[in-house]
Design a protein around this motif. Sequence first.
Motif, PDB file in Angstrom:
ATOM      1  N   ASP A 123       0.640  -1.199  -0.142  1.00 38.70           N
ATOM      2  CA  ASP A 123      -0.023   0.107  -0.082  1.00 38.70           C
ATOM      3  C   ASP A 123       0.764   1.185  -0.131  1.00 38.70           C
ATOM      4  O   ASP A 123       0.690   2.164  -0.857  1.00 38.70           O
ATOM      5  CB  ASP A 123      -1.007   0.028   1.208  1.00 38.70           C
ATOM      6  CG  ASP A 123      -1.919  -1.008   1.136  1.00 38.70           C
ATOM      7  OD1 ASP A 123      -2.191  -1.591   0.043  1.00 38.70           O
ATOM      8  OD2 ASP A 123      -2.602  -1.404   2.365  1.00 38.70           O
ATOM      9  N   TYR A 124       1.886   1.252   0.883  1.00 36.92           N
ATOM     10  CA  TYR A 124       2.801   2.325   0.915  1.00 36.92           C
ATOM     11  C   TYR A 124       3.462   2.440  -0.481  1.00 36.92           C
ATOM     12  O   TYR A 124       3.550   3.706  -0.890  1.00 36.92           O
ATOM     13  CB  TYR A 124       3.667   2.366   2.093  1.00 36.92           C
ATOM     14  CG  TYR A 124       3.036   2.223   3.392  1.00 36.92           C
ATOM     15  CD1 TYR A 124       2.374   3.317   4.011  1.00 36.92           C
ATOM     16  CD2 TYR A 124       2.860   1.066   4.147  1.00 36.92           C
ATOM     17  CE1 TYR A 124       1.776   3.317   5.114  1.00 36.92           C
ATOM     18  CE2 TYR A 124       2.123   1.042   5.409  1.00 36.92           C
ATOM     19  CZ  TYR A 124       1.711   2.197   5.786  1.00 36.92           C
ATOM     20  OH  TYR A 124       1.040   1.819   7.125  1.00 36.92           O
ATOM     21  N   ILE A 125       4.008   1.349  -0.910  1.00 35.58           N
ATOM     22  CA  ILE A 125       4.796   1.457  -2.220  1.00 35.58           C
ATOM     23  C   ILE A 125       3.811   2.203  -3.346  1.00 35.58           C
ATOM     24  O   ILE A 125       4.274   2.793  -4.150  1.00 35.58           O
ATOM     25  CB  ILE A 125       5.382   0.130  -2.392  1.00 35.58           C
ATOM     26  CG1 ILE A 125       6.605  -0.109  -1.615  1.00 35.58           C
ATOM     27  CG2 ILE A 125       5.930   0.109  -3.915  1.00 35.58           C
ATOM     28  CD1 ILE A 125       7.116  -1.390  -1.714  1.00 35.58           C
ATOM     29  N   ASN A 126       2.794   1.825  -3.229  1.00 36.59           N
ATOM     30  CA  ASN A 126       1.591   2.075  -4.437  1.00 36.59           C
ATOM     31  C   ASN A 126       1.511   3.749  -4.327  1.00 36.59           C
ATOM     32  O   ASN A 126       1.642   4.310  -5.338  1.00 36.59           O
ATOM     33  CB  ASN A 126       0.236   1.294  -4.187  1.00 36.59           C
ATOM     34  CG  ASN A 126       0.684   0.025  -4.845  1.00 36.59           C
ATOM     35  OD1 ASN A 126       1.503  -0.408  -5.490  1.00 36.59           O
ATOM     36  ND2 ASN A 126      -0.250  -0.964  -4.579  1.00 36.59           N
ATOM     37  N   THR A 127       1.401   4.194  -2.923  1.00 37.84           N
ATOM     38  CA  THR A 127       1.052   5.637  -2.946  1.00 37.84           C
ATOM     39  C   THR A 127       2.404   6.305  -3.329  1.00 37.84           C
ATOM     40  O   THR A 127       2.333   7.436  -3.735  1.00 37.84           O
ATOM     41  CB  THR A 127       0.774   5.957  -1.583  1.00 37.84           C
ATOM     42  OG1 THR A 127       1.417   5.118  -0.319  1.00 37.84           O
ATOM     43  CG2 THR A 127      -0.698   5.772  -1.215  1.00 37.84           C
ATOM     44  N   ALA A 128       3.533   5.499  -2.995  1.00 40.06           N
ATOM     45  CA  ALA A 128       4.958   6.190  -3.258  1.00 40.06           C
ATOM     46  C   ALA A 128       5.306   6.172  -4.873  1.00 40.06           C
ATOM     47  O   ALA A 128       6.250   6.738  -5.303  1.00 40.06           O
ATOM     48  CB  ALA A 128       5.858   5.749  -2.482  1.00 40.06           C
ATOM     49  N   GLY A 129       4.256   5.466  -5.564  1.00 46.84           N
ATOM     50  CA  GLY A 129       4.579   5.614  -7.008  1.00 46.84           C
ATOM     51  C   GLY A 129       4.663   4.206  -7.732  1.00 46.84           C
ATOM     52  O   GLY A 129       5.032   3.828  -9.099  1.00 46.84           O
ATOM     53  N   GLY A 130       4.509   2.944  -7.034  1.00 47.47           N
ATOM     54  CA  GLY A 130       4.316   1.683  -7.334  1.00 47.47           C
ATOM     55  C   GLY A 130       5.477   1.465  -8.180  1.00 47.47           C
ATOM     56  O   GLY A 130       6.506   1.346  -7.518  1.00 47.47           O
ATOM     57  N   SER A 131       5.605   0.606  -9.209  1.00 46.00           N
ATOM     58  CA  SER A 131       6.634   0.123 -10.016  1.00 46.00           C
ATOM     59  C   SER A 131       7.425   1.286 -10.047  1.00 46.00           C
ATOM     60  O   SER A 131       9.034   0.902 -10.379  1.00 46.00           O
ATOM     61  CB  SER A 131       6.234  -0.691 -11.205  1.00 46.00           C
ATOM     62  OG  SER A 131       5.665   0.503 -11.948  1.00 46.00           O
ATOM     63  N   SER A 132       7.220   2.739 -10.474  1.00 45.87           N
ATOM     64  CA  SER A 132       8.427   3.616 -10.507  1.00 45.87           C
ATOM     65  C   SER A 132       9.373   3.794  -9.629  1.00 45.87           C
ATOM     66  O   SER A 132      10.339   4.028  -9.345  1.00 45.87           O
ATOM     67  CB  SER A 132       7.681   4.818 -11.186  1.00 45.87           C
ATOM     68  OG  SER A 132       6.944   5.532  -9.960  1.00 45.87           O
ATOM     69  N   PHE A 133       8.534   3.507  -8.172  1.00 47.87           N
ATOM     70  CA  PHE A 133       9.231   3.514  -7.005  1.00 47.87           C
ATOM     71  C   PHE A 133      10.244   2.167  -6.801  1.00 47.87           C
ATOM     72  O   PHE A 133      11.305   2.442  -6.737  1.00 47.87           O
ATOM     73  CB  PHE A 133       8.407   3.591  -5.714  1.00 47.87           C
ATOM     74  CG  PHE A 133       9.221   3.626  -4.430  1.00 47.87           C
ATOM     75  CD1 PHE A 133       9.572   4.767  -3.965  1.00 47.87           C
ATOM     76  CD2 PHE A 133       8.893   2.266  -3.717  1.00 47.87           C
ATOM     77  CE1 PHE A 133      10.178   4.685  -2.575  1.00 47.87           C
ATOM     78  CE2 PHE A 133       9.754   2.378  -2.455  1.00 47.87           C
ATOM     79  CZ  PHE A 133      10.216   3.475  -1.789  1.00 47.87           C
ATOM     80  N   THR A 134       9.784   1.077  -7.138  1.00 49.37           N
ATOM     81  CA  THR A 134      10.617  -0.224  -6.781  1.00 49.37           C
ATOM     82  C   THR A 134      11.451  -0.233  -8.373  1.00 49.37           C
ATOM     83  O   THR A 134      12.707  -0.778  -7.898  1.00 49.37           O
ATOM     84  CB  THR A 134       9.641  -1.509  -6.935  1.00 49.37           C
ATOM     85  OG1 THR A 134       8.814  -1.240  -8.040  1.00 49.37           O
ATOM     86  CG2 THR A 134       8.898  -1.295  -5.792  1.00 49.37           C
ATOM     87  N   SER A 135      11.344   0.458  -9.285  1.00 50.00           N
ATOM     88  CA  SER A 135      12.119   0.114 -10.399  1.00 50.00           C
ATOM     89  C   SER A 135      13.770   0.425 -10.213  1.00 50.00           C
ATOM     90  O   SER A 135      14.638   0.025 -10.770  1.00 50.00           O
ATOM     91  CB  SER A 135      11.614   0.576 -11.593  1.00 50.00           C
ATOM     92  OG  SER A 135      11.671   2.189 -11.518  1.00 50.00           O
ATOM     93  N   ASP A 136      13.936   1.525  -9.251  1.00 50.66           N
ATOM     94  CA  ASP A 136      15.085   2.324  -8.773  1.00 50.66           C
ATOM     95  C   ASP A 136      15.996   1.158  -7.975  1.00 50.66           C
ATOM     96  O   ASP A 136      17.190   1.248  -8.020  1.00 50.66           O
ATOM     97  CB  ASP A 136      15.120   3.389  -8.315  1.00 50.66           C
ATOM     98  CG  ASP A 136      16.379   4.158  -7.986  1.00 50.66           C
ATOM     99  OD1 ASP A 136      17.266   4.114  -8.977  1.00 50.66           O
ATOM    100  OD2 ASP A 136      16.600   4.715  -7.257  1.00 50.66           O
ATOM    101  N   PHE A 137      15.386  -0.095  -7.573  1.00 53.14           N
ATOM    102  CA  PHE A 137      16.172  -0.860  -6.674  1.00 53.14           C
ATOM    103  C   PHE A 137      16.619  -2.051  -7.564  1.00 53.14           C
ATOM    104  O   PHE A 137      16.128  -2.250  -8.616  1.00 53.14           O
ATOM    105  CB  PHE A 137      15.182  -1.583  -5.575  1.00 53.14           C
ATOM    106  CG  PHE A 137      14.963  -0.471  -4.409  1.00 53.14           C
ATOM    107  CD1 PHE A 137      15.784  -0.311  -3.378  1.00 53.14           C
ATOM    108  CD2 PHE A 137      13.504   0.252  -4.458  1.00 53.14           C
ATOM    109  CE1 PHE A 137      15.368   0.703  -2.371  1.00 53.14           C
ATOM    110  CE2 PHE A 137      13.274   0.898  -3.520  1.00 53.14           C
ATOM    111  CZ  PHE A 137      14.145   1.400  -2.372  1.00 53.14           C
TER     112      PHE A 137
END
Lengths: 442, 305
Positions: A123-137
Motif C-alpha cells: 500500500d505504501y509503495i503504491n502511494t509512493a509511485g508503485g513500480s516507478s518507486f521499486t524500479s530504482d532498486f
Amino acid sequence: MKLRIDRLSRSFVFLFLLSALVTSLAACGPAASPTPSSVTLTFYYPVAVPGPITQIIDGYIAKFEQQNPNIKVNAVLSGGYPDTLTKIETTIKGGGTPPDVAVMLSTDLYSLVDSNAIQPLDDYINTAGGSSFTSDFYPAFLANSNYQGHIWSLPFQRSTPVLYYNKDMFQAAGLDPSHGPANFAEMVADAQKLTKTDASGNTTTWGLEISSDGIPYWLFQSFVIGGGTNVVGSAPNQVMFNTPQVAQALQDFADLSTKDKVMPTGILQWANMPNDFVNGKAAMIWHSSGSLTNILKQAKFNVGVSYTVGEKGYGAPTGGGNIYMLKGIPADHQAAAWKFIQFMTSTDIQADWSINTGYIPGRKSSMDTQAMKDYIAKTPQAAVAPQGLQYAGAELAAHDNAQIQKALGDAVQAVLTGKSTPADALAAAQQQADQILSAFKN
Amino acid sequence: MRLRPRTPDTRTERRFRIGAAALPYLLIAPTLLFVAVFTLFPAIRVFYDSLFLQNQAVQEPQFTGFGNYAALFQDPTFHQVIINTVIYVFATVPLSVFLALVLALLLNQKLRALGLYRLAFFYPTILPMVSAATIWLFMYTPGYGLVNVFIEFFHIQSQNWLGDPNLALIALIILGIWKQTGYFMIFYLAGLQGLPHDIFEAASLDGASAIQSARYLTFPLLAGTTLFVTTIAVVNAFETVDQIYIMTGGGPNNATSMLLFNLWQTLFSFLDNGKASAISVILIAVLLIFTVTNFLYTERRGSYE
C-alpha cells in the motif's frame, strides 16, 4: 508466640498484596507516550561489518528527526543478525511489543511471514509511485522481497561475495593485475602461480582462501551460480541441492585444497580471511563486498577487486539485510515507520551508507550521486560489486531457513573435511531439507 | 522459646501447637517460593511444552505426545551431539580432576615463589569463558596461532585445530581442562592443608613409603573433595556452550555440537520450541540422575570429612 505468628502472617499477606500491586502498576508503566502528536519509533539494527556503525546510524537518525520533528526514533543495536531475529521472534511469541522497524536478513522473509511478524509494504509503495518507486532498486536485491504477491521489505545493507586479490603479488607472479580470474579454471591456474613455499616445504603464501565456517552455504553458492545453476527452488518449500551441477561445484571447492593444493585444508574461518589477506598470507580471498572499506584501510599493497567464479564464469549470491515493518504496531506508528523506511532506503542515504561501510547501495540512482562519483574516483574498487550484480543469483532462502541453510552448510563442511563425497553429502542434505519442507504447503 | 503457659484451656493449647508446627514452613516459604517459581515451575512447564509440536511449520502448539523425543532420537545430528557430549564428559572430568590433584600435591610443597605458581594455575578460572574462548581462538589460528608455533618448534606440522573435525573437539577439551583445573586445584589444596599431621607422622614412623601414605592416607582422606570436584566437573561438561558459540559454532559438520549448544541452536536459531523443550528435559533428566546417584552414593558410603 501465637500473636507474633499472626502478625507475621498478616504482614506476609500485606507484603504479597503490595508486591502484586507494584507489579501490576509496573506493567502499565511504559505505555505513556511523550506528547499526543509525536510518535516514537523503535528501530532494531544488527551490526555485521566492522566500522563505527552506531555513529553512522545515529547520524542518519538525527537527520531524519530534523526533517520530521514529530517523529522520534529510538535506535537499538540488536547484536548480530541471528540475535535480532531471535529477539523479535521471542518478543512476538511472548506477547510483547516488537520494534516498529527492523533490519533483518533478506532471507528471513519466509520465517517472518510464517510467524506472522511482518506486514507487507504494498500500500505504501503504491502511494509512493508503485513500480516507478521499486524500479530504482536492483532487481537482484528485490528477489528476496516478493512472496505471495506482496513486497515485504526494501534493500538496506546488501552485499555480495567478491574476490579480493593482491595486485602486487599478481605482478610478481607474472599475472595481469588489471583483472581477476574469469572462471574456476583460471582461478586455480592463477592460485597455483601465487602459492609460495619456503625451503622446508611449508607454504608461506596461499594462492587462495575461501572460508567455510559459520554460513558455509553462502560462499559455496558462488561456485554454484558461477556454474550456471542455483540451489534455490522455484517455491520457498523447495530446494535443489542434489543435482550433478551442484555436486560438481562442491567437488571444485574441495579440490582447491586436496587436489590443486592452493588453499589450506579443513574449515577456514571467515574472520581470519581479511587478516590473512592484508598480511600477505593469502594472495586471493573471497569475502563480503562489505569488507572492502576495512581491507583497503589495512592493506599496504594494491588491492584488486573482482567477481567470484564457478565453472562457467562469474557468479555470486546476494546477501545482507533488508528493512522490514513489523506487524501489530499502531496506525500512527505505521505511517511514521514508512517515512523512516523511505528515508533509510533513499538515494542519498544509500550512497552515504555504501561509502562508509562498503555495502552495495540498494538503489541504482545512488551510483549517480556526486558523493558516490567522488568516492569511486578515489576508490575505483567500490564500483566492482554493484557492476557484479548482473551476475548475481538469489541467496538460499526457504521456510525454516536456518535449518535448510545448515543442511547445505553441513554437506559443504562434510565434503571439505573429507568425511563424505559431494554426491552422498548433497543427497543427505536434500533428504533432510525435503523432510523439513514437507510441512509447508507452498 | 518461653515455657508453655500451664493453662487448662485445651483449645488455646491446640491452636498454639498448630502455630508452632507452621513456623518452620513459614520460614522456608520464601526459599520454597523461589525454588518453585524459578526451578520447579520451569521444569514442569518445559516438560509440558516438550509434548507439543511448536515450530516454524506449526505456529500454534499441537499435541504430539512423545513425538519430539522420537524425532530427536531419529536425528543423526542429535546422535552426533550425544556422542560429542559423552566424549567431552569422559575426557574433561577425569583428566582435569587428576591434573588438579597432581598440581595440588606439587604446590603443597615448600617451593620458591609458591604464590606465583598458584596464581598462574588459578588464573584461567578468573577469566570469563567468553574471553578465554576468544584468546584460544587466536591461539588455535592456523599458521601463526601460538599453539601451531609451539608444535612447529617440535617439527610437528601446523594444524587447522578448529577446522578439522578430528581435532576440533580435542581442541575444546584442552580448553575445558585448562579452564577448570586450577579451580579444582584450589579445593584439593584446601583439602590437603586440612589433613591431620599426626596420622602421616605415625605412618612414616611405621615405615610407610611416600607412595604408600599417598595410596592409603592422602587419597582416601581426600575422597570427599574428589566427589565434590567431580560433580562440578560433570555439570560443567554438560553446560559447555560459550566456547562452542565463540569458537566453532558446533562445526565442522557438527563435530563440536554438544547438548546445551544444540538446545540453544534448536530454540533460538531454528525457533523449534517443542524440540528444544524435549532436549531440555533430556538434559535435566541426565543431570538429575547423576546428582541423585552421586548423592545416594555419598550418603551410603559416608565421607571422611
